[in-house]
Design an enzyme around this catalytic site. Sequence first.
Site: not given
Ligand code: AMP
Ligand code: ZN
Length: 118
Positions: A2, A5, A44, A82, A88, A93, A95, A97
């Site tokens: 992903c 990852c 992951h 999320n 949303g 993976h 994460h 915020h």
């Molecule tokens: P979520 O909607 O909680 O899955 O958040 C995914 C987040 O990843 C969003 O805020 C995107 O702006 C961020 N995102 C997607 N691709 C990248 C990337 N290559 N580097 C940094 N952030 C990213």
């Molecule tokens: Zn991953």
Amino acid sequence: MCLFCKIAKKEIASNIILEDEEFIAFHDINPKAPVHILAIPKQHVDSFDEADSLLMGKISKFIQNVASEVKIQKSGYRVITNIGENGGQEVKHLHFHVLGGAKLKWDHFSDADPQGHF
Ligand code: AMP
Ligand code: ZN
């Protein structure tokens, strides 16, 4: 593998703020606040719903260190994760915020009636 990852393995470049053996924090590519960082486990995990207490304990400390590193600890910040479709979650993976650097809004999560479910 992903997207996150690949970021954890440095196969995709990111703007890294803090890293240790198990976790990495980098700037969100599409920031929604003056400070918008993502903190992830390198291993992951699909989402918060799969996270165990050991992981949560360790990543909590890591997130506190991230806030300290970018100097938002005293002014305050918000941690959001999320989960799944309605949550949303776009990247499957786990994460967190980490948002701050200005007074954040707290007024509108959904167009649905907030009183409507129970
Ligand atoms: P979520 O909607 O909680 O899955 O958040 C995914 C987040 O990843 C969003 O805020 C995107 O702006 C961020 N995102 C997607 N691709 C990248 C990337 N290559 N580097 C940094 N952030 C990213
Ligand atoms: Zn991953």
